[in-house]
Design a protein around this motif. Sequence first.
Motif, PDB file in Angstrom:
ATOM      1  N   VAL A   1      -3.844   3.710  -0.440  1.00 26.13           N
ATOM      2  CA  VAL A   1      -4.246   2.576  -1.016  1.00 26.13           C
ATOM      3  C   VAL A   1      -3.784   1.461  -2.120  1.00 26.13           C
ATOM      4  O   VAL A   1      -1.993   1.512  -1.064  1.00 26.13           O
ATOM      5  CB  VAL A   1      -4.694   3.860  -2.556  1.00 26.13           C
ATOM      6  CG1 VAL A   1      -5.041   3.222  -3.542  1.00 26.13           C
ATOM      7  CG2 VAL A   1      -5.503   4.392  -2.171  1.00 26.13           C
TER       8      VAL A   1
ATOM      9  N   ASP B   1       0.771  -0.818  -0.216  1.00 32.77           N
ATOM     10  CA  ASP B   1      -0.323  -0.318  -0.019  1.00 32.77           C
ATOM     11  C   ASP B   1       0.723   0.874  -0.155  1.00 32.77           C
ATOM     12  O   ASP B   1       1.981   1.063   0.556  1.00 32.77           O
ATOM     13  CB  ASP B   1      -1.672   0.045   0.910  1.00 32.77           C
ATOM     14  CG  ASP B   1      -0.001   0.087   2.141  1.00 32.77           C
ATOM     15  OD1 ASP B   1      -0.367   1.258   3.459  1.00 32.77           O
ATOM     16  OD2 ASP B   1       0.754  -0.542   3.135  1.00 32.77           O
TER      17      ASP B   1
ATOM     18  N   THR C   1      -0.173   6.256  -0.117  1.00 28.52           N
ATOM     19  CA  THR C   1      -0.772   7.178   0.142  1.00 28.52           C
ATOM     20  C   THR C   1      -1.595   7.205  -1.026  1.00 28.52           C
ATOM     21  O   THR C   1      -0.887   7.308  -2.405  1.00 28.52           O
ATOM     22  CB  THR C   1      -0.043   8.408   0.626  1.00 28.52           C
ATOM     23  OG1 THR C   1       1.279   8.281  -0.276  1.00 28.52           O
ATOM     24  CG2 THR C   1       0.843   8.149   2.095  1.00 28.52           C
ATOM     25  N   PRO C   2      -2.479   7.798  -0.734  1.00 29.62           N
ATOM     26  CA  PRO C   2      -3.568   8.027  -2.192  1.00 29.62           C
ATOM     27  C   PRO C   2      -3.094   9.778  -2.803  1.00 29.62           C
ATOM     28  O   PRO C   2      -2.468  10.507  -2.344  1.00 29.62           O
ATOM     29  CB  PRO C   2      -4.355   8.246  -1.764  1.00 29.62           C
ATOM     30  CG  PRO C   2      -4.217   8.246  -0.274  1.00 29.62           C
ATOM     31  CD  PRO C   2      -3.256   8.099   0.218  1.00 29.62           C
ATOM     32  N   TYR C   3      -2.818   9.201  -4.538  1.00 29.61           N
ATOM     33  CA  TYR C   3      -2.988  10.782  -5.230  1.00 29.61           C
ATOM     34  C   TYR C   3      -4.148  11.335  -5.153  1.00 29.61           C
ATOM     35  O   TYR C   3      -5.220  10.565  -4.960  1.00 29.61           O
ATOM     36  CB  TYR C   3      -2.625  10.194  -6.491  1.00 29.61           C
ATOM     37  CG  TYR C   3      -1.518   9.719  -7.444  1.00 29.61           C
ATOM     38  CD1 TYR C   3      -1.108   8.564  -6.830  1.00 29.61           C
ATOM     39  CD2 TYR C   3       0.146  10.497  -7.135  1.00 29.61           C
ATOM     40  CE1 TYR C   3       0.197   8.340  -7.998  1.00 29.61           C
ATOM     41  CE2 TYR C   3       1.199  10.312  -7.598  1.00 29.61           C
ATOM     42  CZ  TYR C   3       1.008   8.711  -7.926  1.00 29.61           C
ATOM     43  OH  TYR C   3       2.590   8.522  -8.312  1.00 29.61           O
TER      44      TYR C   3
ATOM     45  N   ASP D   1      -6.183   0.514  -6.196  1.00 31.15           N
ATOM     46  CA  ASP D   1      -5.432   1.547  -7.428  1.00 31.15           C
ATOM     47  C   ASP D   1      -6.352   0.831  -8.732  1.00 31.15           C
ATOM     48  O   ASP D   1      -6.786  -0.299  -9.220  1.00 31.15           O
ATOM     49  CB  ASP D   1      -3.791   1.030  -7.937  1.00 31.15           C
ATOM     50  CG  ASP D   1      -3.353   2.534  -8.667  1.00 31.15           C
ATOM     51  OD1 ASP D   1      -2.261   3.315  -8.795  1.00 31.15           O
ATOM     52  OD2 ASP D   1      -4.234   2.469  -9.919  1.00 31.15           O
TER      53      ASP D   1
ATOM     54  N   GLU E   1      -8.150   1.854   1.778  1.00 27.65           N
ATOM     55  CA  GLU E   1      -9.107   1.785   0.595  1.00 27.65           C
ATOM     56  C   GLU E   1      -9.286   1.650  -0.801  1.00 27.65           C
ATOM     57  O   GLU E   1     -10.101   2.200  -1.183  1.00 27.65           O
ATOM     58  CB  GLU E   1      -8.522   3.193   0.170  1.00 27.65           C
ATOM     59  CG  GLU E   1      -8.613   4.466   1.734  1.00 27.65           C
ATOM     60  CD  GLU E   1      -9.522   4.134   2.725  1.00 27.65           C
ATOM     61  OE1 GLU E   1      -9.400   4.316   4.326  1.00 27.65           O
ATOM     62  OE2 GLU E   1     -10.877   4.846   1.981  1.00 27.65           O
TER      63      GLU E   1
END
Length: 230
Positions: free
Chosen positions: A60, A49, A51-53, A115, A112
């Motif tokens: 993510v 995993d 961090t989310p863009y 991708d 979450e």
Amino acid sequence: MRVDIVTIFPTFFDVLDISLIGKARGSGLLDIRAHDLRDWTHDRHRTVDDTPYGGGAGMVMKPEPWGEALDALLTPEAVLIVPSPAGEVFTQPTARELSAEAHLVFACGRYEGIDQRVIDHYAQSHRVRLISLGDYVLNGGEVAAMAMVEAVSRLIPGVVGNPASLVEESHEDGLLEYPSYTKPAQWRGEDVPPVLLSGNHGAIAQWRRDRSLERTERVRPDLLPEAPGA
Ligand SMILES: N#Cc1c(-c2ccc3cc[nH]c3c2)n[nH]c1N
């Protein structure tokens, strides 16, 4: 039927070694394998995993491990099932549809989610279905995958001993099933409905149909067939 389940919690599916599904695996009717996504990572921490863009809370699931795992497991005929709250809701017709497939691959997300590029990539070459267990939030796809594997597997001929028992079940005929009783005939002052002791099979069938319709009207009116011309 072959079923591959990719997850970061493969031991979650150890329960599939017992009961009817365990027996079906032993007899070769079902070939169910759980795989650890981390087996397709290459760093010391076995990272899956990031961090989310665009920012936001949570993490993510990275596309690289999923790509290597799914490249290794997918066959041309496989259906890739991604449990997701954003998916179509899983129903008995969905289970029946999937029970006719030769190979199912479940991609169980966590955090979450996975991708989006993983789903988009494999949709170019495979049948990909996002499927939700229902309108509530789980912590990952494993519980949903387990429910789907059980609901699908039990429809495969030979898995459940008596196929007749699959017919009169809730949702199989689109309605909720009638109430069931067994011995003793009296229990804590409550009697079994006399018609069930009558031996009159026509009357019993009609009573069961009536109870099924009554229960469906009360609990799940949305399942009732539309009245003709409605
Ligand atoms: N199916 C289904 C789900 C989920 C779900 C599925 C996958 C992941 C991955 C992270 N969180 C998840 C929630 N929540 N509620 C459902 N009916």
